[in-house]
Motif scaffolding. Structure first.
Motif, PDB file in Angstrom:
ATOM      1  N   LEU A   1      -6.173   7.158  -1.127  1.00  0.00           N
ATOM      2  CA  LEU A   1      -6.157   8.494  -1.115  1.00  0.00           C
ATOM      3  C   LEU A   1      -6.461   9.495  -0.044  1.00  0.00           C
ATOM      4  O   LEU A   1      -7.232   8.877   0.685  1.00  0.00           O
ATOM      5  CB  LEU A   1      -7.045   8.981  -2.382  1.00  0.00           C
ATOM      6  N   THR A   2      -5.541  10.310   0.420  1.00  0.00           N
ATOM      7  CA  THR A   2      -5.859  11.153   1.594  1.00  0.00           C
ATOM      8  C   THR A   2      -6.928  11.933   1.305  1.00  0.00           C
ATOM      9  O   THR A   2      -7.673  12.584   2.284  1.00  0.00           O
ATOM     10  CB  THR A   2      -4.569  11.797   2.181  1.00  0.00           C
ATOM     11  N   ASN A   3      -7.289  12.366   0.122  1.00  0.00           N
ATOM     12  CA  ASN A   3      -8.531  13.284  -0.363  1.00  0.00           C
ATOM     13  C   ASN A   3      -9.328  12.471  -1.344  1.00  0.00           C
ATOM     14  O   ASN A   3      -8.578  12.040  -2.381  1.00  0.00           O
ATOM     15  CB  ASN A   3      -7.910  14.511  -1.037  1.00  0.00           C
ATOM     16  N   LYS A   4     -10.548  12.294  -1.040  1.00  0.00           N
ATOM     17  CA  LYS A   4     -11.457  11.846  -2.028  1.00  0.00           C
ATOM     18  C   LYS A   4     -11.321  12.459  -3.497  1.00  0.00           C
ATOM     19  O   LYS A   4     -11.269  13.639  -3.393  1.00  0.00           O
ATOM     20  CB  LYS A   4     -12.862  11.686  -1.713  1.00  0.00           C
ATOM     21  N   THR A   5     -11.452  11.700  -4.617  1.00  0.00           N
ATOM     22  CA  THR A   5     -11.378  12.558  -5.725  1.00  0.00           C
ATOM     23  C   THR A   5     -12.602  11.758  -6.917  1.00  0.00           C
ATOM     24  O   THR A   5     -13.243  10.515  -6.400  1.00  0.00           O
ATOM     25  CB  THR A   5     -10.265  12.054  -6.523  1.00  0.00           C
ATOM     26  N   THR A   6     -12.866  12.189  -7.977  1.00  0.00           N
ATOM     27  CA  THR A   6     -14.142  11.800  -8.512  1.00  0.00           C
ATOM     28  C   THR A   6     -13.472  11.020  -9.901  1.00  0.00           C
ATOM     29  O   THR A   6     -12.692  11.907 -10.834  1.00  0.00           O
ATOM     30  CB  THR A   6     -15.027  13.076  -9.109  1.00  0.00           C
ATOM     31  N   VAL A   7     -13.835   9.942 -10.311  1.00  0.00           N
ATOM     32  CA  VAL A   7     -13.492   9.320 -11.541  1.00  0.00           C
ATOM     33  C   VAL A   7     -14.851   8.897 -12.125  1.00  0.00           C
ATOM     34  O   VAL A   7     -15.862   8.616 -11.578  1.00  0.00           O
ATOM     35  CB  VAL A   7     -12.719   8.057 -11.367  1.00  0.00           C
TER      36      VAL A   7
ATOM     37  N   GLU B  24       0.813  -1.218   0.087  1.00  0.00           N
ATOM     38  CA  GLU B  24       0.113   0.040  -0.038  1.00  0.00           C
ATOM     39  C   GLU B  24       0.768   1.303   0.078  1.00  0.00           C
ATOM     40  O   GLU B  24       1.896   1.350   0.841  1.00  0.00           O
ATOM     41  CB  GLU B  24      -1.001   0.108   1.072  1.00  0.00           C
ATOM     42  N   ILE B  25       0.532   2.109  -0.668  1.00  0.00           N
ATOM     43  CA  ILE B  25       0.921   3.656  -0.746  1.00  0.00           C
ATOM     44  C   ILE B  25       0.023   4.654  -0.311  1.00  0.00           C
ATOM     45  O   ILE B  25      -1.177   4.326  -0.901  1.00  0.00           O
ATOM     46  CB  ILE B  25       1.865   3.838  -2.003  1.00  0.00           C
ATOM     47  N   LYS B  26       0.437   5.635   0.114  1.00  0.00           N
ATOM     48  CA  LYS B  26      -0.700   6.659   0.239  1.00  0.00           C
ATOM     49  C   LYS B  26      -0.434   7.811  -0.451  1.00  0.00           C
ATOM     50  O   LYS B  26       0.843   8.392  -0.792  1.00  0.00           O
ATOM     51  CB  LYS B  26      -0.699   7.260   1.824  1.00  0.00           C
ATOM     52  N   SER B  27      -1.592   8.687  -1.059  1.00  0.00           N
ATOM     53  CA  SER B  27      -1.038   9.758  -1.776  1.00  0.00           C
ATOM     54  C   SER B  27      -2.303  10.562  -1.842  1.00  0.00           C
ATOM     55  O   SER B  27      -3.531  10.138  -1.483  1.00  0.00           O
ATOM     56  CB  SER B  27      -0.859   9.327  -3.347  1.00  0.00           C
ATOM     57  N   THR B  28      -1.781  12.028  -2.024  1.00  0.00           N
ATOM     58  CA  THR B  28      -2.921  12.963  -2.047  1.00  0.00           C
ATOM     59  C   THR B  28      -3.583  13.313  -3.479  1.00  0.00           C
ATOM     60  O   THR B  28      -4.576  13.995  -3.364  1.00  0.00           O
ATOM     61  CB  THR B  28      -2.506  14.499  -1.983  1.00  0.00           C
ATOM     62  N   ASN B  29      -2.957  12.653  -4.439  1.00  0.00           N
ATOM     63  CA  ASN B  29      -3.385  12.792  -5.974  1.00  0.00           C
ATOM     64  C   ASN B  29      -3.519  11.428  -6.553  1.00  0.00           C
ATOM     65  O   ASN B  29      -2.466  10.689  -6.500  1.00  0.00           O
ATOM     66  CB  ASN B  29      -2.415  13.645  -6.682  1.00  0.00           C
ATOM     67  N   LEU B  30      -4.556  11.029  -7.180  1.00  0.00           N
ATOM     68  CA  LEU B  30      -4.589   9.970  -7.962  1.00  0.00           C
ATOM     69  C   LEU B  30      -3.374   9.632  -9.117  1.00  0.00           C
ATOM     70  O   LEU B  30      -2.908   8.550  -8.711  1.00  0.00           O
ATOM     71  CB  LEU B  30      -6.028   9.672  -8.443  1.00  0.00           C
ATOM     72  N   GLN B  31      -3.441  10.478  -9.924  1.00  0.00           N
ATOM     73  CA  GLN B  31      -2.212  10.342 -10.949  1.00  0.00           C
ATOM     74  C   GLN B  31      -1.073  10.003 -10.446  1.00  0.00           C
ATOM     75  O   GLN B  31      -0.261   9.261 -10.678  1.00  0.00           O
ATOM     76  CB  GLN B  31      -2.342  11.417 -11.985  1.00  0.00           C
TER      77      GLN B  31
ATOM     78  N   ILE C  93     -14.078   8.373  -5.260  1.00  0.00           N
ATOM     79  CA  ILE C  93     -13.341   7.023  -4.665  1.00  0.00           C
ATOM     80  C   ILE C  93     -12.306   7.566  -3.660  1.00  0.00           C
ATOM     81  O   ILE C  93     -11.904   8.756  -3.660  1.00  0.00           O
ATOM     82  CB  ILE C  93     -12.693   6.372  -5.723  1.00  0.00           C
ATOM     83  N   SER C  94     -11.923   6.615  -2.875  1.00  0.00           N
ATOM     84  CA  SER C  94     -10.876   6.905  -1.652  1.00  0.00           C
ATOM     85  C   SER C  94      -9.847   5.978  -1.797  1.00  0.00           C
ATOM     86  O   SER C  94      -8.705   6.105  -1.130  1.00  0.00           O
ATOM     87  CB  SER C  94     -11.545   6.998  -0.087  1.00  0.00           C
ATOM     88  N   ARG C  95      -9.886   4.898  -2.721  1.00  0.00           N
ATOM     89  CA  ARG C  95      -8.964   3.856  -2.883  1.00  0.00           C
ATOM     90  C   ARG C  95      -8.840   3.470  -4.179  1.00  0.00           C
ATOM     91  O   ARG C  95      -9.894   3.246  -4.918  1.00  0.00           O
ATOM     92  CB  ARG C  95      -9.061   2.929  -1.902  1.00  0.00           C
ATOM     93  N   VAL C  96      -7.431   3.185  -4.904  1.00  0.00           N
ATOM     94  CA  VAL C  96      -7.311   2.565  -6.210  1.00  0.00           C
ATOM     95  C   VAL C  96      -6.620   1.318  -6.062  1.00  0.00           C
ATOM     96  O   VAL C  96      -5.648   1.320  -5.250  1.00  0.00           O
ATOM     97  CB  VAL C  96      -6.587   3.781  -6.995  1.00  0.00           C
ATOM     98  N   LEU C  97      -7.142   0.290  -6.624  1.00  0.00           N
ATOM     99  CA  LEU C  97      -6.389  -1.069  -6.774  1.00  0.00           C
ATOM    100  C   LEU C  97      -5.891  -1.065  -8.108  1.00  0.00           C
ATOM    101  O   LEU C  97      -6.439  -0.792  -9.121  1.00  0.00           O
ATOM    102  CB  LEU C  97      -7.520  -2.163  -6.507  1.00  0.00           C
ATOM    103  N   VAL C  98      -4.594  -1.391  -8.139  1.00  0.00           N
ATOM    104  CA  VAL C  98      -3.729  -1.499  -9.485  1.00  0.00           C
ATOM    105  C   VAL C  98      -3.374  -2.872  -9.748  1.00  0.00           C
ATOM    106  O   VAL C  98      -2.653  -3.531  -9.079  1.00  0.00           O
ATOM    107  CB  VAL C  98      -2.540  -0.546  -9.229  1.00  0.00           C
ATOM    108  N   MET C  99      -4.157  -3.424 -10.845  1.00  0.00           N
ATOM    109  CA  MET C  99      -3.975  -4.747 -11.286  1.00  0.00           C
ATOM    110  C   MET C  99      -2.923  -4.776 -12.790  1.00  0.00           C
ATOM    111  O   MET C  99      -3.625  -4.313 -13.578  1.00  0.00           O
ATOM    112  CB  MET C  99      -5.116  -5.561 -11.176  1.00  0.00           C
TER     113      MET C  99
END
Length: 685
Positions: free
Chosen positions: A601-607, A532-539, A617-623
């Motif tokens: 994500l420390t801040n929710k974002t919209t996708v 797990e990593i934490k980030s303020t920005n999705l990209q 969303i508050s979390r992204v899973l990368v597969m």
């Protein structure tokens, strides 16, 4: 002696069903009422007597006479076919001739070609006009000028491909390409709108690529691909250029199947000494992406949007029918079918289902339930009835299988696709308690099997008698059940030996152990990647993940993988509805081993949502996964994506659970998957 169109239809059905038919079955096959059939049969007695044949009416309708007499009748029917076509056949031939012609055609010319009056052709043209309009093609009729069609090159190609596909079955294609003899006059005429030598060279070229580039394509989709390519080559030779929006072309060129389409294009350029433009390659990509495959786990892993919708479809069917569809292979089969099916619908590609009318007649309640629940699950997408028919076969296969005891070995050759093959297989198991295993083979896979090692050889393709196949329809009528039952009983009396089915391949005894070892290592590699990593920005978070993976050697070029993930986002929404989760996934040549990583994500974002609209969303899973994966590894990756929405509790775990909890759940579920996989491997041996 002259034979009318309907007499030709009735006689051909009786000749093809030597085991006999009920009157209602014959009426259904001929698309008329039982009363009409009874009237027609009375008029056939005199005609049949001239061939030394007799129509037996009880207990089933059968033709009694020598094989020589039946062959004589078949030959006469074939010779007279050009004199008298049904209305549907005439319309198909009219459409094909108009699409193929560069100049207006006179009404009397069309009438003479079809041996009917100008008034009859006029009435047929009115129906043809409606059909052409659905493709965006205009029918022009002017007195003294003639008849012609106006439409884009894309529309004309699609229409011609559709009209050919409706009449070019696996059986007629096989006859045209391999034997050069066509029993069906309409298919024969339609095939001659393209050069037969060209279609044979196209088939030869694609056959050389098939095993390496697209081995799992179904017969029906393979034939459609041959037809598409043949039409494209002939139109290119005539100087007809197909057009495509450049933005659409750019998106298509991001598809993973691009190298396969390019390989096909290069092979065709070498074979026919032509240049195939980018736009044609784009349409090849669309065709290959929309092809149905025999791969039970689909072309891509991790299609969470489709998984989400499919779960809703199955849940809706369970509630409406009050049954459970809990077979894992059923879910994966539907997933494999719907991946290209939805692509075809979204790209407005024509879908043809030769069994649609029969499915609606035989299974009206199941068809209606499937249509209702599909409209709910896939909204705002509306699936056409042809696609609903295929889905009905999948659900019907499970329903018949659930009430079936199992018991002999059977080889089933089915020419209408994997869904109908499963339906036929389930009907066989339902009707015959003796059947213990069923092996499904396509027409072009038949040389891999030895039919003599099976207790039953059943086929929807009408082979000659030397093949020893029992010819049946895909839905297995009661008369066909009687025929198979008689065969089993007669063989039992002759002390039929029960032999295991033999697949003509080498080294099968080593495969299961090697696959289990490879699968264990593959799963272990994925479990070791869970961080797990934490980030303020999705990209920024996704880019950071890619950088870490490159540093560890899991991928080779972080930038390439990052842009591939963003490109996947442009192709469709990635947020799981109502879950505050997004699944970013791709397969590229830069990925060395399977990856499952969490970005919180420390801040929710919209996708964009997988359903419609947008989601917070508050979390992204990368597969991530390598490009070249075997079917079983694709199954595992698909299994992972299903875990995300398997239950509300599990979705919440992936949304807000700690990384340690996620690792524990993945470890446990992967153990269960591997245990089931090993069990399946043992059964296969």
């Amino acid at each position: 002696m002259f034979i009318t169109a309907r007499e030709r239809i009735v006689l051909t059905i009786l000749l093809d069903n030597e085991q006999g038919l009920l009157a209602r079955e014959l009426a259904k096959a001929a698309s008329v009422s039982v009363r009409t059939i009874q009237r027609d049969l009375r008029s056939l007695d005199r005609l049949l007597s001239s061939y030394d044949l007799t129509l037996v009416r009880a207990p089933l309708l059968t033709l009694k006479g020598t094989e020589a007499a039946k062959r004589h009748l078949r030959l006469d029917i074939a010779e007279q076919r050009h004199q008298d076509f049904t209305s549907e056949e005439r319309i198909s031939l009219l459409i094909a001739q108009l699409l193929d012609s560069k100049e207006p055609i006179k009404l009397y010319t069309l009438a003479r070609e079809l041996n009917v009056t100008s008034a009859t052709v006029g009435a047929d043209l009115t129906k043809a006009e409606e059909w052409l309009h659905s493709f965006g093609i205009e029918l022009i009729r002017k007195r003294g000028y003639g008849i012609e069609v106006h439409g884009t090159e894309t529309a004309i190609r699609r229409a011609m491909s559709s009209i050919l596909s409706e009449h070019l079955t696996e059986e007629t294609f096989y006859q045209a390409v391999y034997s050069g003899e066509m029993e069906k006059e309409v298919a024969n005429r339609l095939l001659h709108f393209v050069d037969l030598q060209t279609i044979r060279l196209v088939q030869l070229t694609l056959a050389k690529l098939k095993q390496d580039k697209f081995p799992q394509i179904t017969d029906q989709s393979y034939i459609a691909l041959v037809v598409h390519v043949t039409l494209a080559i002939e139109r290119i030779k005539k100087g007809e250029q197909i057009q495509m929006d450049q933005d659409q072309l750019h998106v298509l060129e991001l598809e993973e199947i691009l190298p396969v389409a390019q390989s096909v294009a290069h092979a065709l350029e070498a074979q026919f000494a032509i240049t195939i433009p980018r736009e044609e390659v784009g349409y090849l990509i669309m065709h290959l992406r929309g092809a149905r495959t025999l791969n039970p786990f689909g072309e891509k892993a991790g299609n969470a949007e489709l998984t989400f919708r499919l779960r809703n479809l199955i849940s809706g069917m369970e509630q409406q029918l009050e049954v459970r569809f809990n077979e894992p292979s059923f879910f994966q089969g539907l997933l494999a079918h719907l991946t290209p099916a939805l692509y075809r619908v979204n790209q407005e590609m024509k879908i043809y289902n030769p069994l649609l009318e029969r499915i609606q007649l035989e299974y009206p309640s199941l068809f209606a339930a499937t249509k209702k629940q599909a409209n709910i699950a896939f909204a705002p997408i509306v699936l056409p009835d042809e696609e609903i028919g295929f889905l009905t076969l999948h659900f019907g296969a499970v329903l018949t299988r659930q009430s079936s005891p199992a018991s002999l070995s059977a080889l089933v050759v089915c020419s209408s696709g994997i869904g109908s093959a499963k339906m036929l297989s389930s009907r066989i198991k339902q009707e015959f308690a003796e059947v213990t295993s069923i092996t499904i083979a396509s027409l072009f896979e038949l040389d891999q099997y030895d039919p003599e090692t099976f207790d039953l050889f059943i086929s929807t393709v009408n082979f000659d008698k030397s093949k020893g196949a029992i010819h049946v329809s895909p839905v297995l009528t009661q008369a066909e059940v009687t025929l198979i039952r008689s065969f089993i009983e007669s063989q039992s009396k002759n002390h039929m030996s029960m032999t295991a089915p033999t697949l003509i391949r080498e080294h099968d005894e080593c495969v299961a152990f090697h696959e289990i070892t490879a699968m264990s290592r593959f799963i272990q590699a994925l479990l070791e990647s869970v961080i797990e990593i934490k980030s303020t920005n999705l990209q920024e978070g996704v880019l950071e993940v890619c950088g870490l993976l490159e540093a560890s050697g899991a991928i080779t070029h972080a930038e390439h993988v990052y842009h591939a993930l963003l490109a996947r986002e442009k192709l469709g929404g990635l947020a799981i509805p109502g879950a505050e989760l997004a699944l970013y996934h791709t397969r590229t040549s830069d990925v060395m081993r399977p990856i499952f990583t969490v970005v919180s994500l420390t801040n929710k974002t919209t996708v964009a949502s997988m359903a419609s609209g947008e989601e917070e969303i508050s979390r992204v899973l990368v597969m991530l996964a390598p490009v070249d994966l075997s079917e079983d590894k694709l199954e595992f990756m698909s299994f992972l994506s299903i875990l995300l929405i398997e239950s509300e509790e599990q979705t919440n775990l992936f949304k807000s659970g700690s990384i340690e909890t996620i690792q524990q759940v993945l470890d446990q579920r992967c153990r269960e998957f591997l245990a089931a996989y090993i069990s399946k491997g043992v059964e296969a041996e």
